[in-house]
Scaffold this active site. Structure first.
Site, PDB file in Angstrom:
ATOM      1  N   HIS A 377      10.221 -49.185 -45.006  1.00  0.00           N
ATOM      2  CA  HIS A 377      11.185 -48.832 -46.252  1.00  0.00           C
ATOM      3  C   HIS A 377      10.534 -47.556 -46.843  1.00  0.00           C
ATOM      4  O   HIS A 377      10.980 -47.167 -48.019  1.00  0.00           O
ATOM      5  CB  HIS A 377      11.260 -49.755 -47.354  1.00  0.00           C
ATOM      6  CG  HIS A 377      12.198 -50.864 -46.862  1.00  0.00           C
ATOM      7  ND1 HIS A 377      13.586 -50.646 -47.053  1.00  0.00           N
ATOM      8  CD2 HIS A 377      12.211 -52.131 -46.274  1.00  0.00           C
ATOM      9  CE1 HIS A 377      14.101 -51.649 -46.492  1.00  0.00           C
ATOM     10  NE2 HIS A 377      13.263 -52.443 -45.931  1.00  0.00           N
ATOM     11  N   LYS A 568      18.307 -44.796 -60.966  1.00  0.00           N
ATOM     12  CA  LYS A 568      17.642 -45.396 -59.807  1.00  0.00           C
ATOM     13  C   LYS A 568      16.192 -45.417 -60.487  1.00  0.00           C
ATOM     14  O   LYS A 568      16.095 -44.933 -61.734  1.00  0.00           O
ATOM     15  CB  LYS A 568      17.228 -44.185 -58.583  1.00  0.00           C
ATOM     16  CG  LYS A 568      16.984 -42.832 -59.149  1.00  0.00           C
ATOM     17  CD  LYS A 568      16.890 -41.795 -58.022  1.00  0.00           C
ATOM     18  CE  LYS A 568      18.453 -41.425 -57.201  1.00  0.00           C
ATOM     19  NZ  LYS A 568      18.679 -41.728 -55.947  1.00  0.00           N
ATOM     20  N   ARG A 569      15.308 -45.945 -59.881  1.00  0.00           N
ATOM     21  CA  ARG A 569      13.969 -46.358 -60.520  1.00  0.00           C
ATOM     22  C   ARG A 569      13.289 -44.889 -60.725  1.00  0.00           C
ATOM     23  O   ARG A 569      13.719 -43.832 -60.011  1.00  0.00           O
ATOM     24  CB  ARG A 569      12.856 -46.858 -59.422  1.00  0.00           C
ATOM     25  CG  ARG A 569      13.170 -48.348 -59.233  1.00  0.00           C
ATOM     26  CD  ARG A 569      13.033 -49.275 -60.553  1.00  0.00           C
ATOM     27  NE  ARG A 569      11.673 -49.369 -60.951  1.00  0.00           N
ATOM     28  CZ  ARG A 569      11.028 -50.305 -60.836  1.00  0.00           C
ATOM     29  NH1 ARG A 569      11.495 -51.380 -60.377  1.00  0.00           N
ATOM     30  NH2 ARG A 569       9.669 -50.159 -61.285  1.00  0.00           N
ATOM     31  N   LYS A 574      11.363 -38.903 -56.791  1.00  0.00           N
ATOM     32  CA  LYS A 574      13.179 -38.807 -56.801  1.00  0.00           C
ATOM     33  C   LYS A 574      13.285 -37.597 -58.008  1.00  0.00           C
ATOM     34  O   LYS A 574      14.620 -37.478 -57.936  1.00  0.00           O
ATOM     35  CB  LYS A 574      13.312 -40.128 -57.441  1.00  0.00           C
ATOM     36  CG  LYS A 574      13.384 -41.358 -56.658  1.00  0.00           C
ATOM     37  CD  LYS A 574      13.687 -42.777 -57.371  1.00  0.00           C
ATOM     38  CE  LYS A 574      13.411 -43.862 -56.288  1.00  0.00           C
ATOM     39  NZ  LYS A 574      14.763 -44.083 -55.308  1.00  0.00           N
ATOM     40  N   THR A 676      20.256 -46.085 -51.377  1.00  0.00           N
ATOM     41  CA  THR A 676      21.686 -46.805 -51.260  1.00  0.00           C
ATOM     42  C   THR A 676      22.675 -46.446 -52.206  1.00  0.00           C
ATOM     43  O   THR A 676      23.569 -46.796 -52.156  1.00  0.00           O
ATOM     44  CB  THR A 676      21.357 -48.118 -50.966  1.00  0.00           C
ATOM     45  OG1 THR A 676      20.216 -48.627 -52.204  1.00  0.00           O
ATOM     46  CG2 THR A 676      20.710 -48.837 -49.797  1.00  0.00           C
ATOM     47  N   LYS A 680      26.951 -46.030 -52.932  1.00  0.00           N
ATOM     48  CA  LYS A 680      27.596 -46.709 -53.818  1.00  0.00           C
ATOM     49  C   LYS A 680      28.463 -45.556 -54.420  1.00  0.00           C
ATOM     50  O   LYS A 680      29.798 -45.731 -54.539  1.00  0.00           O
ATOM     51  CB  LYS A 680      26.995 -47.387 -54.816  1.00  0.00           C
ATOM     52  CG  LYS A 680      26.122 -48.704 -54.117  1.00  0.00           C
ATOM     53  CD  LYS A 680      24.951 -49.255 -55.373  1.00  0.00           C
ATOM     54  CE  LYS A 680      23.754 -49.974 -54.520  1.00  0.00           C
ATOM     55  NZ  LYS A 680      22.771 -49.839 -55.494  1.00  0.00           N
TER      56      LYS A 680
HETATM   57  C1  LIG Z   1      21.335 -49.493 -55.525  1.00  0.00           C
HETATM   58  C2  LIG Z   1      20.416 -49.871 -56.504  1.00  0.00           C
HETATM   59  C3  LIG Z   1      19.159 -49.249 -56.366  1.00  0.00           C
HETATM   60  C4  LIG Z   1      18.850 -48.182 -55.387  1.00  0.00           C
HETATM   61  O1  LIG Z   1      19.103 -46.867 -55.797  1.00  0.00           O
HETATM   62  P1  LIG Z   1      18.561 -45.619 -55.199  1.00  0.00           P
HETATM   63  O2  LIG Z   1      19.378 -44.320 -55.618  1.00  0.00           O
HETATM   64  O3  LIG Z   1      18.990 -45.654 -53.525  1.00  0.00           O
HETATM   65  O4  LIG Z   1      17.096 -45.549 -55.480  1.00  0.00           O
HETATM   66  C5  LIG Z   1      18.281 -49.485 -57.221  1.00  0.00           C
HETATM   67  N1  LIG Z   1      18.682 -50.484 -58.492  1.00  0.00           N
HETATM   68  C6  LIG Z   1      19.857 -51.006 -58.502  1.00  0.00           C
HETATM   69  C7  LIG Z   1      20.193 -51.807 -59.596  1.00  0.00           C
HETATM   70  C8  LIG Z   1      20.603 -50.523 -57.483  1.00  0.00           C
HETATM   71  O5  LIG Z   1      21.828 -51.165 -57.681  1.00  0.00           O
END
Ligand SMILES: *Cc1c(COP(=O)(O)O)cnc(C)c1O
Length: 836
Positions: A377, A568-569, A574, A676, A680
Site C-alpha cells: 500500500h 484525507k489524513r 498529500k 480512494t 468517492k
Molecule cells: C476514503 C477515506 C479515506 C481515504 O482518503 P484518501 O483521499 O484516499 O487518502 C480516509 N479516511 C476516510 C474516513 C475515508 O472515508
C-alpha cells in the site's frame, strides 16, 4: 472453565432452529422494536436518551441479518468451497445500522414502522457512533472489499482486531489538534456476537527447545511462554439485497485464568492478578499512524496476535472437516495480507504446520507459498515496516528461528540464480544487517506469497521498477496490479439519495450492482432538463454540507460558491500545504483588488494528523490560522471562505462527498499509492484537480482530459529534479509565490506567535524538500484558474460533473474484487438458500 465455554450434555434439538422467517414489513418491524425497547431494554415513557431507540432498532434489524447469516454459513459449509480470508489490522466499517437497512432493502418498511411510533429513522441512525477501527484509506478499503465480497456472494471472511479504543476523536482548540480517546464500546456494540467457543491461545516470549522424536525427527517446542487468549467477536457483513451475510471476525485479547505461580506462592496475590492486565492491553488501542511505522513492541504483539489467532482458527476448522490431511489445504484456502501488518503470518503458518501439525519443511513451505498473497500500500520507503531482530528474539523466539531458516533457503535460491552477486544477496536478505539488525517485513511477505500486488497502475509499475525490483527480476510472475475501488452502495446510493433517485429514474436500477451501467448517463450530459435537475441535487447536497460546516466550524459557506474540498489524513506528501498556499494567493489577490471575473470559493480541509507527527500538526494550525484571517476580513465577503472540519471520519465523508464541486487530489507524483477518496468524490459528480499520481491517472483516463484539471510534475519529473531542485529560485522568479511567501514570512497569519510557522517556511524553501511543494505551485495556480473559469459557466460545469459520475463505474470495489478473484482467489460464488 467459565460458564460460557462449559459444554452441556444435551444440545438443543432441531426444532429449536426451526423458526418462521421474520417479518420484513412495517408492522412486524414496529412490533419487534416495541418488544426490545420495552421488554428487553426496559424503557418507559421518559425517553431521554437517543441511545435506547437506536439499540432497539439495531437489535430488530440485526435479527433479520442473523437469519441470513446462518443460511450463508450453511451454504459455505455444505458446498465445501474454496475460501479466502482478508487479514487486516484495520477495518474502517462506518455506521452499520443504515448500511444493514439499506442492503436488506428495509429502509421504507423501517421508516414507516418507526413513524407509527413517532420516531424518525434518519435521526436514530445518525446517533450511531462510527466504529473507527482504522486510520484512513487502508482500513476503509478493507471495509469496501468486505461489502463487495458479500454482494458478489464470495466466501470471504475478514479477520481483524477488536480495539477497545478506536481512532482518536480530533478536537480543534485554538487552531491546534487535540486528541481525545474514542471509547467506542462503552455504550455496547449491538452488531457483534461473542464466540467464546472459538477462543484461541496465543504464545509470546519464552524459549525454544529442540529434541528428536521416536522417529528421529527433529522437533522444536516453544516453551515457558506467556500465553494470551484470543476471543473472537463476529460482525455481520450484509451483501446487497442477496440474502448473503458474510463475517468479519475481530479478536479481543484476554488473560488466561492462570496465575504466575512464583508470585502467587510468594504471597503476591494482587500483583499476580494485576499481571493479567498486560495481556488485555494487546487489543486496547489502535495505533493512529497512517503511512508510517514506529517500531513499538505492543504493535508487533498486535500483529502476531492477529496472525496467529486467525491462522489457528482456519486450521482448526480444516482439521474438523479433513483431519490432519493437508494435501488439499492450499487448493481450498487463500489469505490476503492487507499490507505488511499481518506479514508475520508467513512464519506463523510455517510454525503451526511444522510444530503443531508435524509437517515436513518442504510440504509446509509449499502450502504457505500457495496460500498467502500480499498487497502493498505504500511507496514511501520510511513506511516500509522493519522490526528489530532483538525484539523478535525476545517476543517471538520460535518465529525468528523460522524467519532465519526461510531466509537461508531463500538466499541459496538467489545465489543459485546470480552466482557471486554478494551485493544482491545483501540487498534481498530478509534481514537488514547493521548495528541493530532488522527484519524486513515486506520482503518476508514477498518471499512467502504467490501474489504481490500494488493498488493502482502507476503504483504497481513503480514497485517493480523501484522498491521491489530485485524480487521482480527473480519472480516476475508474482507481481500484479489491482486498482482500488469503493463500494457504490455506501458511497453513492446510500449517501446521496437525491442522486440515487435521479439515476434510478434515468438509467434504471442496475447500476448499484453493475456500476459500469453509469456510462448510460453520458449522453444525458447534453440534456438541459437533466442538467437542471443534476444541479438542483448538487445544490441541495451543498446545503446539507454547509449546515454541517456551520455547526462544526461556525463558518458560513454560501451555496453559489464553488465548494473546493480536500479531506484525507494530514501528511506532507498529500500536500495540504500546497492547498493553503493557493488560498493565501487568492486572499492576496482580493487584498490587491484583483477580483475581476471572480469565482467565489469555499475551501474545506479536514483530516487527522498522527499524534507524534510534528509537521502535520503544524499544517493543521496553519490551515486554521489562515482560515481565521481570511474569514474575518470584510474584503473576502462573498468571495472566499475557508474552514477546517474537525474529526474527519466515514460518516462525515458521507455528507462531504455529495456536496463537493472540486476534489483536491494533489499529492506529490509517485507518492500516493492509489487514493480512494478521489473515487468517492468522482462518483458523486465532483470534478478532480489533481496530479498524475495513484489512481488519479486512471480517473483521468476514464473521464477524459477535458473533464479533469491536471497539473504538476510527473513521477519521473519529480525523481529527475531531485538533486538540483532549487525552490528559492522558483520563489524568486514567480511573483505570486513570492508574495505568498512574503505574507507567510511576515507573520501575517501568526501575529502574536512570531516564528510559529518557520518550520513550514523552511520546508518549502529546502532544496531537499521531498514533496517539492514550490515546484508545482505555478502549475497548480493555473489549473485552479481553469477550474474557476469552468465553474462560472454553469452548463459546462454540470456537464463535467455528470460525465465524472458517468465514467466512475470502473472504480467500484465490485470490479476490484472481481479482479482479485479472477487472478488471485479463484473462488466460486455460493448463494445461500433464500430466507422466506
Ligand atoms: C476514503 C477515506 C479515506 C481515504 O482518503 P484518501 O483521499 O484516499 O487518502 C480516509 N479516511 C476516510 C474516513 C475515508 O472515508
Amino acid at each position: 472453565m467459565s460458564s460460557s465455554t462449559k459444554l452441556i450434555k444435551n444440545c438443543p434439538n432441531d426444532s429449536t432452529f426451526d423458526l418462521p422467517p421474520l417479518s420484513l414489513d412495517a408492522d412486524g418491524i414496529a412490533h419487534d422494536f416495541k418488544h426490545y425497547y420495552v421488554h428487553t431494554f426496559g424503557r418507559d415513557r421518559q425517553c431521554l436518551s437517543a441511545h435506547y431507540p437506536y439499540q432497539a432498532l439495531a437489535t430488530t434489524v440485526r435479527d433479520r441479518l442473523m437469519e441470513r447469516w446462518k443460511t450463508t454459513r450453511q451454504a459455505y459449509d455444505e458446498s465445501g468451497c474454496r475460501r479466502a480470508y482478508y487479514l487486516s489490522l484495520e477495518f474502517l466499517m462506518g455506521r452499520a445500522l443504515s448500511n444493514a437497512t439499506f442492503n436488506l432493502d428495509l429502509d421504507e418498511a423501517v421508516a414507516r414502522g418507526l413513524r407509527t411510533l413517532g420516531l424518525e429513522l434518519e435521526e436514530i441512525a445518525s446517533t450511531e457512533p462510527d466504529p473507527g477501527l482504522g486510520n484512513g484509506g487502508l482500513g476503509r478499503l478493507a471495509a469496501c472489499f468486505l461489502d463487495s465480497c458479500a454482494t458478489l456472494q464470495l466466501p470471504v471472511r475478514g479477520y481483524g482486531l477488536r480495539y477497545e479504543y478506536g481512532m482518536f476523536r480530533q478536537v480543534i482548540e485554538n487552531g491546534a489538534q487535540v486528541e481525545e480517546p474514542d471509547h467506542w464500546l462503552r455504550e455496547g456494540h449491538p452488531w457483534e456476537i461473542e464466540r467464546p467457543e472459538f477462543t484461541q491461545r496465543i504464545q509470546f516470549g519464552g524459549r525454544t527447545e529442540t529434541h528428536r522424536d521416536q522417529n528421529g525427527r527433529i522437533v522444536v517446542r516453544w516453551v515457558d511462554t506467556h500465553d494470551v487468549l484470543a476471543i473472537p467477536y463476529d460482525v455481520p457483513v450484509p451483501g446487497y439485497r442477496n440474502d448473503t451475510v458474510n463475517t468479519l471476525r475481530l479478536w479481543k485479547a484476554a488473560a488466561t485464568d492462570e496465575f504466575d505461580l512464583d508470585e502467587f506462592n510468594a504471597g503476591s496475590y494482587t500483583e499476580s492478578v494485576a499481571q493479567k492486565n498486560a495481556a488485555e492491553h494487546i487489543t486496547m488501542v489502535l495505533y493512529p499512524n497512517d503511512a508510517s511505522e514506529n517500531g513499538k513492541e505492543l504493535r508487533l504483539r498486535q500483529q502476531y496476535f492477529l496472525a496467529s489467532a486467525s491462522l489457528k482458527d482456519v486450521l482448526r476448522d480444516w482439521i474438523r472437516l479433513h483431519g490432519h490431511d493437508f494435501s488439499r489445504f492450499a487448493e481450498l484456502n487463500c489469505f490476503q495480507l492487507n499490507d505488511t501488518h499481518p506479514a508475520v503470518s508467513v512464519a506463523e503458518l510455517m510454525r503451526q504446520l511444522l510444530d503443531e501439525h508435524h509437517l515436513e519443511w518442504n510440504e509446509a513451505w509449499d502450502i504457505t507459498r500457495r496460500t498467502l498473497a500480499y498487497t502493498n500500500h505504500t511507496l514511501l520507503p520510511e513506511a516500509l515496516e522493519r522490526w528489530p531482530v532483538r525484539l523478535f528474539r525476545q517476543l517471538l523466539p520460535r518465529i525468528l528461528e523460522i524467519i532465519f531458516e526461510i531466509n537461508a533457503r531463500f538466499l541459496d535460491e538467489v545465489a543459485l540464480r546470480w552466482p557471486g552477486d554478494i551485493d544482491r544477496l545483501r540487498r534481498m536478505s530478509l534481514i537488514e544487517e547493521g548495528h541493530d539488525p532488522q527484519v524486513r517485513m515486506a520482503y518476508l511477505a514477498i518471499v512467502g506469497s504467490f501474489s504481490v500486488n500494488g493498488v493502482a497502475a502507476l503504483h504497481s509499475r513503480l514497485l517493480v521498477e523501484g522498491l521491489f525490483r530485485d524480487f521482480y527480476e527473480l519472480w516476475p510472475e508474482k507481481f500484479n496490479n489491482k486498482t482500488n475501488g469503493v463500494t457504490p452502495r455506501r458511497w453513492l446510493a446510500m449517501c446521496n439519495p437525491g442522486l440515487r433517485d435521479l439515476l434510478n429514474e434515468t438509467i434504471g436500477t442496475g447500476w448499484t450492482r453493475h456500476l459500469e451501467q453509469l456510462s448510460r448517463l453520458a449522453h444525458y450530459a447534453e440534456d438541459s432538463a437533466l442538467r437542471a435537475r443534476w444541479h438542483a441535487i448538487k445544490q441541495a447536497n451543498k446545503a446539507r454540507l454547509a449546515e454541517q460546516i456551520h455547526d462544526l466550524c461556525g463558518v458560513d459557506f454560501p451555496l453559489e460558491a464553488m465548494f473546493d474540498v480536500q479531506v484525507k489524513r494530514i501528511h506532507e506528501y498529500k500536500r495540504q500545504l500546497l492547498n493553503v498556499l493557493h488560498v493565501i494567493h487568492l486572499y492576496n489577490r482580493i487584498k490587491h483588488g484583483d477580483t475581476a471575473d471572480w469565482t467565489p470559493r469555499c475551501i474545506l480541509i479536514g483530516g487527522k494528523a498522527a499524534p507524534g507527527y510534528f509537521m502535520a500538526k503544524l499544517i493543521i494550525k496553519l490551515i486554521n490560522y489562515v482560515a481565521r484571517v481570511v474569514n474575518k476580513d470584510p474584503a473576502t465577503s462573498g468571495l472566499l471562505r475557508m474552514a477546517f472540519v474537525p474529526d474527519y471520519r466515514v460518516s462525515l465523508m458521507e455528507v462531504i462527498a455529495p456536496g463537493t464541486d472540486l476534489s483536491e487530489q494533489i499529492s506529490t507524483a509517485g507518492k500516493e499509492a492509489s487514493g480512494t477518496g478521489n473515487m468517492k468524490f468522482m462518483m458523486n459528480g465532483a470534478v478532480t484537480i489533481g496530479t498524475l499520481d495513484g489512481a488519479n491517472i486512471e480517473i483521468r483516463d476514464q473521464v477524459g482530459e477535458d473533464n479533469f484539471f491536471l497539473f504538476g510534475l510527473t513521477a519521473e519529473g519529480v525523481e529527475s529534479l531531485r538533486g538540483h531542485y532549487d525552490p528559492n529560485v522558483i520563489i524568486a522568479n514567480d511573483p505570486a509565490l513570492r508574495e505568498v511567501m512574503n505574507l507567510l514570512e511576515s507573520g501575517y497569519f501568526n501575529q502574536f506567535e512570531g516564528g510559529l510557522f518557520d518550520p513550514i517556511i523552511h520546508s518549502i524553501r529546502n532544496p531537499h524538500d521531498p514533496w517539492m511543494t514550490a515546484a508545482d505551485f505555478r502549475s497548480y495556480i493555473e489549473a485552479q484558474e481553469r477550474a474557476a473559469l469552468a465553474y462560472r459557466d454553469r452548463e459546462r460545469w454540470v456537464r463535467m460533473s455528470i460525465l465524472n459520475t458517468a465514467h466512475s463505474g470502473y472504480f467500484s470495489s465490485d470490479r476490484t474484487i472481481a479482479d482479485y478473484n479472477r487472478d488471485i482467489w479463484r473462488l466460486q460464488p455460493v448463494a445461500p438458500r433464500p430466507v422466506a
